[in-house]
Design an enzyme around this catalytic site. Structure first.
Site, PDB file in Angstrom:
ATOM      1  N   VAL A 186       0.830  -1.204   0.000  1.00  0.00           N
ATOM      2  CA  VAL A 186       0.000   0.000   0.000  1.00  0.00           C
ATOM      3  C   VAL A 186       0.866   1.256   0.000  1.00  0.00           C
ATOM      4  O   VAL A 186       0.613   2.214  -0.736  1.00  0.00           O
ATOM      5  CB  VAL A 186      -0.952   0.000   1.222  1.00  0.00           C
ATOM      6  CG1 VAL A 186      -1.634   1.354   1.383  1.00  0.00           C
ATOM      7  CG2 VAL A 186      -1.999  -1.102   1.079  1.00  0.00           C
ATOM      8  N   ALA A 187       1.923   1.253   0.824  1.00  0.00           N
ATOM      9  CA  ALA A 187       2.808   2.417   0.899  1.00  0.00           C
ATOM     10  C   ALA A 187       3.513   2.658  -0.434  1.00  0.00           C
ATOM     11  O   ALA A 187       3.549   3.784  -0.941  1.00  0.00           O
ATOM     12  CB  ALA A 187       3.831   2.216   2.019  1.00  0.00           C
TER      13      ALA A 187
ATOM     14  N   TRP B 112       2.654   1.555  -3.360  1.00  0.00           N
ATOM     15  CA  TRP B 112       1.667   1.852  -4.399  1.00  0.00           C
ATOM     16  C   TRP B 112       1.301   3.330  -4.384  1.00  0.00           C
ATOM     17  O   TRP B 112       1.120   3.954  -5.424  1.00  0.00           O
ATOM     18  CB  TRP B 112       0.427   0.990  -4.179  1.00  0.00           C
ATOM     19  CG  TRP B 112      -0.692   1.251  -5.127  1.00  0.00           C
ATOM     20  CD1 TRP B 112      -0.846   0.751  -6.382  1.00  0.00           C
ATOM     21  CD2 TRP B 112      -1.853   2.072  -4.899  1.00  0.00           C
ATOM     22  NE1 TRP B 112      -2.021   1.202  -6.954  1.00  0.00           N
ATOM     23  CE2 TRP B 112      -2.650   2.017  -6.066  1.00  0.00           C
ATOM     24  CE3 TRP B 112      -2.285   2.846  -3.811  1.00  0.00           C
ATOM     25  CZ2 TRP B 112      -3.858   2.709  -6.166  1.00  0.00           C
ATOM     26  CZ3 TRP B 112      -3.481   3.536  -3.927  1.00  0.00           C
ATOM     27  CH2 TRP B 112      -4.244   3.454  -5.089  1.00  0.00           C
ATOM     28  N   HIS B 113       1.211   3.918  -3.183  1.00  0.00           N
ATOM     29  CA  HIS B 113       0.900   5.333  -3.085  1.00  0.00           C
ATOM     30  C   HIS B 113       2.051   6.194  -3.594  1.00  0.00           C
ATOM     31  O   HIS B 113       1.851   7.154  -4.331  1.00  0.00           O
ATOM     32  CB  HIS B 113       0.601   5.716  -1.629  1.00  0.00           C
ATOM     33  CG  HIS B 113      -0.815   5.464  -1.217  1.00  0.00           C
ATOM     34  ND1 HIS B 113      -1.217   4.278  -0.648  1.00  0.00           N
ATOM     35  CD2 HIS B 113      -1.927   6.231  -1.289  1.00  0.00           C
ATOM     36  CE1 HIS B 113      -2.513   4.334  -0.380  1.00  0.00           C
ATOM     37  NE2 HIS B 113      -2.972   5.514  -0.762  1.00  0.00           N
ATOM     38  N   ASP B 114       3.268   5.864  -3.168  1.00  0.00           N
ATOM     39  CA  ASP B 114       4.414   6.697  -3.536  1.00  0.00           C
ATOM     40  C   ASP B 114       5.679   5.937  -3.170  1.00  0.00           C
ATOM     41  O   ASP B 114       5.778   5.360  -2.084  1.00  0.00           O
ATOM     42  CB  ASP B 114       4.366   8.037  -2.791  1.00  0.00           C
ATOM     43  CG  ASP B 114       5.432   9.007  -3.276  1.00  0.00           C
ATOM     44  OD1 ASP B 114       5.977   8.772  -4.372  1.00  0.00           O
ATOM     45  OD2 ASP B 114       5.701   9.994  -2.570  1.00  0.00           O
TER      46      ASP B 114
END
Length: 573
Positions: A454-455, A457-459
């Site tokens: 998730v981290a 994927w965000h940036d």
């Protein structure tokens, strides 16, 4: 006790299957989820309402005093007469409310805010053309055909035109990626190489376009440089590609499971929002045209919410009923949210204060309120666009998942918070990562891996990686508490609700810390804030007072969820 204090899987899908009746009273404040009604929850024994007890009368007094102070502190920090105002005044823009300037300094929301008139025009053109196309198409289809599959050619045509309008010639890059992903999925079909190739390809593409800003045509060959001249109105196509990537993976994985006949059987009747993603289609529906119509579906292309391919196609094959009451109610919610956000941006300049670090000389209470209202801004700057795009989809006859179920300030459970925050993404992760990796059988491993993904994927940054690992760490105390003090064993004890509230206060502090690091001030800013708060007795006294206020807030959250359960509403967040 509230649902999310009972033992449940960390990323379990929403449980109930029946469509809910209309909520009553306070329960109407929270947006309705189609699968949130469970008659077994309603039939279960519940404690008597506490709203009018002496305990809650004390809580009402606390709310009446503390909430206005929480609003007043950032308001007076944003006054032109404040000593620190000149440090961030340059970041403010002319406003439209009561002669106030507006804090339009958040780049993400500024781009949506300035583009909203164009988006409304685009949505209007889409809905009008779709209506006219559907009227014409009805003249040629068989009377017994009640599906909306006839819309697929229109969706592909409109999506293609929209893509070129948004990204210029870079739309070709998007179509190349779509074609390669489709070819990989079709070639591998039901083979185990399908998920492996799909994940590797999409991961490499996401990393490469992020690092190279989407690539210029000239970087491939000098003769192609002229293609870079037409950039479209939104040339940074790679910024929203992480959303597109989720749909590419969804199509290939749904096709992979369909080839292997994995999923629920099709009973031939209407399906709930929980069933549609899990019931595979026959293989002839996994075509390139349907794939493009799904991946580039105009209302959801830019920012979501995220739907699975199976869900999208079932809604075309067996259209869901979306009443005018639902859409009008959702429109009112959207307008209320955007007006609330505008009021905050006009009266609380917390984003500008944060960006310029104009907090020198602030007390512990003032620092904490700047941090808290920045988190509210983060919530609203995501909520408003997501609700706009979901409203557009509802008007177009497609019902995607609601992304933000509860207000950010109405959360005390780390697990419940992630079910309610970006819910469509949570459902996607559950289906395509958490369950395939073993779910609760390998809970610690899967949770850490999920939040690492998730981290990234965000940036691709250390700040968000630190956020992902902190969230993984902060989930563990709640999981341990559920194991050691299960509600099934101790829930009827008088002390249990208060002990759970103390644990929930710690949860709130940990969640706020993690999100401040990940999305607001980073690790350095958090170090400064903690130093300023705990370096004096004033700061320590404030934190103790804040914990007492959070305890009161959590008790009200508990009772609010009990009120929902008395009506059979089990949102599990």
């Amino acid at each position: 006790m509230p649902t999310d204090l009972r033992p449940t899987a960390a990323f379990e899908l929403d449980s109930p299957e029946q469509a809910p009746p209309n909520p009553k009273g306070l329960a109407r404040l929270t947006v309705t989820i189609p699968s949130s009604y469970n008659p077994q929850v309603k039939a279960a024994q519940h404690p008597l309402p506490r709203w009018r007890t002496p305990e809650f009368m004390v809580y009402y007094v606390v709310f009446a005093v503390v909430v206005p102070v929480m609003v007043w502190i950032p308001y007076q920090l944003s006054s032109p007469s404040h000593l620190n105002f000149p440090y961030y005044e340059r970041r403010l823009s002319p406003g439209w409310m009561f002669g106030r300037k507006v804090d339009n300094s958040d780049t993400q929301y500024r781009s949506f805010r300035s583009g909203l008139p164009s988006l409304i025009s685009l949505a209007g053109a889409f809905l009008c053309l779709k209506y006219l196309y559907t009227l014409a198409a009805r003249q040629t289809r068989h009377a017994s055909d009640t599906s909306n599959l006839v819309q697929v050619p229109f969706l592909v045509t409109f999506s293609t035109a929209m893509l070129f309008g948004l990204h210029g010639m870079s739309a070709l890059k998007v179509f190349v990626i779509l074609a390669i992903n489709y070819a990989l999925g079709k070639a591998a079909a039901g083979s185990k190489t399908n998920p492996i190739l799909t994940w590797i390809f999409n991961g490499v593409v996401l990393f490469a376009i992020e690092r190279n800003s989407g690539y210029k045509f000239g970087s491939f060959h000098g003769a192609l440089s002229s293609l870079d001249a037409w950039e479209g109105v939104y040339p940074r196509w790679w910024i929203s590609f992480n959303i597109t990537m989720l749909r590419l993976i969804s199509f290939n994985m749904d096709y992979y499971w369909a080839c292997n006949r994995v999923g629920l059987p099709d009973t031939g009747g209407a399906m709930s929002d929980k069933q549609r993603p899990r019931v595979p289609h026959s293989l002839e529906f996994y075509t390139f045209f349907n794939y493009v119509a799904y991946v580039l579906y105009p209302p959801l292309y830019i920012a979501g919410p995220i739907m699975t391919f199976n869900d999208f196609m079932w809604q075309l094959r067996r259209p869901v009923t979306i009443t005018s009451r639902v859409t009008i109610g959702y429109l009112i919610r959207f307008l209320a949210c955007i007006l609330t956000f505008e009021a905050i941006l006009h009266f609380m300049y917390v984003v500008a204060i944060k960006d310029t670090k104009a907090w020198v000389g602030y007390s512990a209470a003032e620092l904490c309120m700047v941090g808290f209202w920045n988190l509210i801004v983060v919530w609203l700057k995501l909520l408003v666009p997501w609700r706009f795009f979901r409203l557009w989809a509802l008007l177009g006859g497609i019902d995607p998942p609601e992304n933000m179920v509860r207000c950010m300030a109405n959360n005390y459970s780390t697990l419940g918070f992630w079910r309610a925050w970006h819910r469509s993404y949570n459902l996607w992760i559950t289906r395509y990562i958490y369950i395939p990796l073993g779910g609760t059988r390998n809970r610690i491993f899967t949770v850490v891996l999920v939040f690492t993904f998730v981290a990234l994927w965000h940036d691709l940054s250390f700040r968000l990686l630190a956020w992902g690992w902190l969230v993984s760490l902060f989930i563990m105390p709640e999981v341990a508490a559920r194991f050691l003090l299960p509600a099934s064993k101790y829930g009827d004890k008088p002390w249990y609700r208060h002990v759970a509230a103390i644990g929930a206060v710690l949860n709130v502090l940990m969640m706020m810390s993690a999100n401040l690091i990940g999305f607001v001030i980073g690790t350095d800013g958090m170090k400064y804030m903690l130093h300023q708060i705990f370096d004096s007795w004033e700061g320590i006294r404030f934190i103790l007072f804040a914990c007492a206020c959070l305890f009161v807030g959590v008790q009200v959250m508990f009772e609010y969820r009990e009120e929902e359960e008395r009506q059979g509403i089990a949102r599990r967040c």
